[in-house]
Motif scaffolding. Structure first.
Motif, mmCIF file in Angstrom:
data_model
loop_
_atom_site.group_PDB
_atom_site.id
_atom_site.type_symbol
_atom_site.label_atom_id
_atom_site.label_comp_id
_atom_site.label_asym_id
_atom_site.label_seq_id
_atom_site.Cartn_x
_atom_site.Cartn_y
_atom_site.Cartn_z
ATOM 1 N N ALA A 122 0.835 -1.211 0.000
ATOM 2 C CA ALA A 122 0.000 0.000 0.000
ATOM 3 C C ALA A 122 0.868 1.260 0.000
ATOM 4 C CB ALA A 122 -0.934 -0.010 1.210
ATOM 5 N N GLY A 123 1.959 1.214 -0.761
ATOM 6 C CA GLY A 123 2.804 2.399 -0.905
ATOM 7 C C GLY A 123 3.863 2.561 0.160
ATOM 8 N N ASP A 124 3.853 1.693 1.176
ATOM 9 C CA ASP A 124 4.855 1.811 2.247
ATOM 10 C C ASP A 124 5.949 0.773 2.075
ATOM 11 O OD1 ASP A 124 3.638 3.910 3.572
ATOM 12 O OD2 ASP A 124 2.298 2.566 4.673
ATOM 13 N N LEU A 125 7.196 1.246 2.111
ATOM 14 C CA LEU A 125 8.337 0.343 1.975
ATOM 15 C C LEU A 125 8.865 -0.025 3.357
ATOM 16 C CD1 LEU A 125 10.173 -0.834 -0.352
ATOM 17 C CD2 LEU A 125 11.806 0.929 0.295
ATOM 18 N N ARG A 126 9.127 -1.315 3.558
ATOM 19 C CA ARG A 126 9.577 -1.809 4.858
ATOM 20 C C ARG A 126 10.691 -2.817 4.600
ATOM 21 N NH1 ARG A 126 7.582 -6.744 7.341
ATOM 22 N NH2 ARG A 126 6.344 -6.940 5.452
ATOM 23 N N GLN A 127 11.807 -2.674 5.299
ATOM 24 C CA GLN A 127 12.874 -3.674 5.186
ATOM 25 C C GLN A 127 12.508 -4.858 6.062
ATOM 26 O OE1 GLN A 127 16.920 -2.326 5.882
ATOM 27 N NE2 GLN A 127 17.634 -4.427 6.159
ATOM 28 N N VAL A 128 12.384 -6.022 5.446
ATOM 29 C CA VAL A 128 11.964 -7.213 6.187
ATOM 30 C C VAL A 128 13.165 -7.841 6.894
ATOM 31 C CG1 VAL A 128 10.965 -9.525 5.943
ATOM 32 C CG2 VAL A 128 10.066 -7.622 4.576
ATOM 33 N N THR A 129 14.275 -7.945 6.191
ATOM 34 C CA THR A 129 15.435 -8.636 6.743
ATOM 35 C C THR A 129 16.268 -7.707 7.632
ATOM 36 O OG1 THR A 129 16.596 -8.024 4.726
ATOM 37 C CG2 THR A 129 15.665 -10.257 4.827
ATOM 38 N N CYS A 130 17.095 -8.299 8.474
ATOM 39 C CA CYS A 130 18.052 -7.538 9.284
ATOM 40 C C CYS A 130 19.434 -7.765 8.698
ATOM 41 C CB CYS A 130 18.049 -8.024 10.724
ATOM 42 S SG CYS A 130 16.416 -8.126 11.447
ATOM 43 N N ASP A 131 20.201 -6.706 8.545
ATOM 44 C CA ASP A 131 21.550 -6.836 7.981
ATOM 45 C C ASP A 131 22.489 -7.448 9.018
ATOM 46 O OD1 ASP A 131 20.425 -5.419 5.957
ATOM 47 O OD2 ASP A 131 21.481 -3.543 6.383
ATOM 48 N N HIS A 132 23.272 -8.402 8.572
ATOM 49 C CA HIS A 132 24.267 -8.966 9.486
ATOM 50 C C HIS A 132 25.596 -8.264 9.269
ATOM 51 C CE1 HIS A 132 21.480 -12.605 9.134
ATOM 52 N NE2 HIS A 132 21.210 -11.952 10.242
ATOM 53 N N ASN A 133 25.645 -7.018 9.647
ATOM 54 C CA ASN A 133 26.944 -6.356 9.614
ATOM 55 C C ASN A 133 27.139 -5.523 10.863
ATOM 56 O OD1 ASN A 133 25.828 -3.797 9.168
ATOM 57 N ND2 ASN A 133 25.955 -4.019 6.965
ATOM 58 N N LEU A 134 28.386 -5.187 11.090
ATOM 59 C CA LEU A 134 28.783 -4.553 12.338
ATOM 60 C C LEU A 134 28.018 -3.262 12.572
ATOM 61 C CD1 LEU A 134 30.992 -5.367 14.329
ATOM 62 C CD2 LEU A 134 32.416 -3.624 13.284
ATOM 63 N N VAL A 135 27.921 -2.470 11.502
ATOM 64 C CA VAL A 135 27.332 -1.146 11.655
ATOM 65 C C VAL A 135 25.831 -1.254 11.945
ATOM 66 C CG1 VAL A 135 26.813 0.928 10.359
ATOM 67 C CG2 VAL A 135 29.126 0.019 10.357
ATOM 68 N N ALA A 136 25.149 -2.202 11.273
ATOM 69 C CA ALA A 136 23.717 -2.394 11.538
ATOM 70 C C ALA A 136 23.504 -2.806 12.989
ATOM 71 C CB ALA A 136 23.147 -3.450 10.598
ATOM 72 N N GLU A 137 24.426 -3.626 13.501
ATOM 73 C CA GLU A 137 24.296 -4.042 14.899
ATOM 74 C C GLU A 137 24.540 -2.868 15.844
ATOM 75 O OE1 GLU A 137 26.725 -7.500 15.512
ATOM 76 O OE2 GLU A 137 25.456 -8.734 14.211
ATOM 77 N N MET A 138 25.491 -1.997 15.456
ATOM 78 C CA MET A 138 25.739 -0.819 16.288
ATOM 79 C C MET A 138 24.519 0.097 16.302
ATOM 80 S SD MET A 138 29.667 -0.195 15.047
ATOM 81 C CE MET A 138 30.119 1.301 15.882
ATOM 82 N N ASN A 156 31.124 -2.136 5.762
ATOM 83 C CA ASN A 156 31.198 -3.323 4.903
ATOM 84 C C ASN A 156 31.520 -4.597 5.681
ATOM 85 O OD1 ASN A 156 30.690 -1.800 2.678
ATOM 86 N ND2 ASN A 156 32.858 -1.416 2.280
ATOM 87 N N ILE A 157 31.713 -4.468 6.982
ATOM 88 C CA ILE A 157 32.141 -5.649 7.729
ATOM 89 C C ILE A 157 30.939 -6.467 8.155
ATOM 90 C CG2 ILE A 157 33.315 -6.442 9.802
ATOM 91 C CD1 ILE A 157 35.153 -4.007 9.452
ATOM 92 N N MET A 158 30.867 -7.674 7.604
ATOM 93 C CA MET A 158 29.721 -8.519 7.893
ATOM 94 C C MET A 158 29.974 -9.353 9.136
ATOM 95 S SD MET A 158 27.930 -9.766 4.485
ATOM 96 C CE MET A 158 29.260 -10.681 3.782
ATOM 97 N N THR A 159 28.909 -9.592 9.876
ATOM 98 C CA THR A 159 29.022 -10.424 11.067
ATOM 99 C C THR A 159 28.548 -11.846 10.795
ATOM 100 O OG1 THR A 159 26.874 -9.553 11.720
ATOM 101 C CG2 THR A 159 28.811 -8.547 12.728
ATOM 102 N N ARG A 160 27.994 -12.047 9.621
ATOM 103 C CA ARG A 160 27.559 -13.392 9.272
ATOM 104 C C ARG A 160 27.628 -13.528 7.754
ATOM 105 N NH1 ARG A 160 21.695 -15.492 11.108
ATOM 106 N NH2 ARG A 160 22.113 -14.276 12.970
#
Ligand code: MN
Length: 433
Positions: A122-138, A156-160
């Motif tokens: 309905a026009g709304d964008l939502r990120q479903v997944t969670c990024d496995h990287n250091l910065v996203a975790e921070m 760019n540092i991935m945690t998984r």
């Protein structure tokens, strides 16, 4: 009946010399993988993973969310085994995000790494997944803001990642398919260049999934194209509705076979109206074993009364301490030189770390932001992993240097005309890695 319609596009971008992304459009399974690893290893990892995912998924008669997880774990093992068998590919890995229409019908989504899946509803964008990287975790921990994350040097540092260990935890999300919803699978090369609002605007503007995919990639290139860009746009459709084409588009001769009542043909606009809200209960969960390290170390003597058993545990514990103290490597500093140590930073009990290797690099070869980690000692599971860590730091620094120098060569103040025949001017070339 619910069905999926997809369009896809991929591009090497403007900076990288090869495209290490792989995409899969194999209804009802869709995937994007973003490989990493030197030379050709990244491409090998992403294509192996996608192929193994598809084979694993195809093997099951009635696909379920669990069969998608199993297929992802098989893919992990496939890439890991390949890397083990070929030392030059050691350390290769890939992200993997996949969407499948499974029993239910439900939409199953699995994710490993920092490729993404978005939902447009309905026009709304939502990120479903969670990024496995250091910065996203921070960001998740509230240590930095989303804006700081976008320019953070360690983003760019991935945690998984898939294929870098024999087993990998797989995130699962289950979505209820809603007719009219649109999904987007993409590698990080897309959100790196385009904001969520920008992505959303393109997704809403172009109804055809293939056109939307092409435009997303083209726009990300126009905004910099610093990485490989790969997108798969997937629409949830109702095939029973027969997708009635606008009346004007129906060839005269087809009227007999399509047999759409005139009254319905007269209102084609209603066919593209957003479909009624049907998402009553949206199930959502994720599997994560971020705590597995803690679990592994939690040694709880269950039977305290058995003295012998107790002694055995003490003996094993002492052996474990020795093993623990000596089994790991870490990258640290000796004066300003970058050194690989065997042992643990600071030592364990009486066992101090020893120098395994003095690298040819010093603190002036890496970004300043990494120096605190080096001072503290960056732990790595093997000497090979420690080497890769150092190489990555050095490469990152060199890329940052190249990136810093590139814009100055293309500022309007320079007198290099694009058509200038003078061959003496050096125009900054994209760094080849
Ligand atoms: Mn990428």
């Amino acid at each position: 009946m619910i069905a999926l319609r997809a369009g896809s596009a991929t591009d090497v971008g403007l900076v990288r010399s090869n495209n290490q992304d792989t995409l899969l459009v194999a209804d009802p399974l869709y995937a994007v993988a973003d490989g990493m690893g030197g030379a050709a290893a990244g491409e090998v990892a992403s294509s192996l993973a996608v192929e193994a995912l598809k084979n694993g998924f195809d093997r099951v008669g009635t696909p379920t969310p669990d069969s998608l997880i199993t297929a992802a774990q098989t893919a992990n093992r496939t890439v890991w085994d390949e890397a083990e068998a070929h030392p030059e590919m050691r350390g290769m890995g890939t992200t993997l995000v996949a969407l499948a229409l499974v029993e239910g019908p439900q939409l199953a989504v699995i994710n490993i790494g920092d490729s993404r899946l978005y939902n447009l509803h309905a026009g709304d964008l939502r990120q479903v997944t969670c990024d496995h990287n250091l910065v996203a975790e921070m960001v998740a921990e509230g240590r930095i803001s989303k804006e700081e994350a976008e320019v953070h040097p360690r983003r760019n540092i991935m945690t998984r990642a898939l294929g870098v260990e024999p087993e990998v935890p797989v995130d699962l999300f289950v979505e209820e398919p809603v007719v009219g919803d649109r999904y987007l699978l993409c590698s990080d090369g897309l959100p790196r260049e385009l904001s969520d609002d920008h992505i959303s605007a393109i997704m809403r503007r172009l109804a055809d999934p293939a056109e939307a995919a092409r435009e997303l990639v083209d726009e990300a290139k126009r905004k910099g194209g610093n990485d490989n860009i790969t997108v798969v746009v997937v629409d949830v459709v109702d095939v029973d509705a027969a997708d009635p084409p606008p009346a004007a588009a129906v060839p005269a001769g087809d009227e007999a076979t399509t047999a759409i009542p005139a009254a319905e043909q007269a209102v084609p606009a209603q066919a593209v109206e957003p479909v009624v809200e049907r998402r009553s209960r949206r199930r959502f969960w994720r599997r994560s074993d971020r705590d597995r390290r803690a679990v592994r170390r939690a040694v709880t003597p269950r039977v305290v009364g058995f003295v012998l058993l107790f002694l055995v545990i003490v003996g094993a514990g002492a052996a474990g301490v020795v093993w623990y103290a000596r089994s790991a490597y870490f990258v640290g500093l000796r004066h300003s030189a970058i050194v690989i140590y065997q042992g643990r930073p600071g030592g364990v009990l009486w066992m101090k770390p020893t120098v395994a290797q003095v690298t040819s690099y010093s603190t002036s070869d890496v970004l300043a932001v990494h120096i605190p980690a080096l001072q503290a000692g960056q732990e790595e599971p093997s000497i090979g992993a420690a080497h890769s860590y150092v190489q990555n730091l050095v490469r990152e620094y060199q890329q940052a240097q190249a990136a810093n120098s590139a814009p100055t060569a293309t500022t309007p103040s320079t007198t290099v005309a694009p058509s200038s025949p003078a061959p003496t001017t050096t125009v900054a070339a994209p760094p080849t890695t």
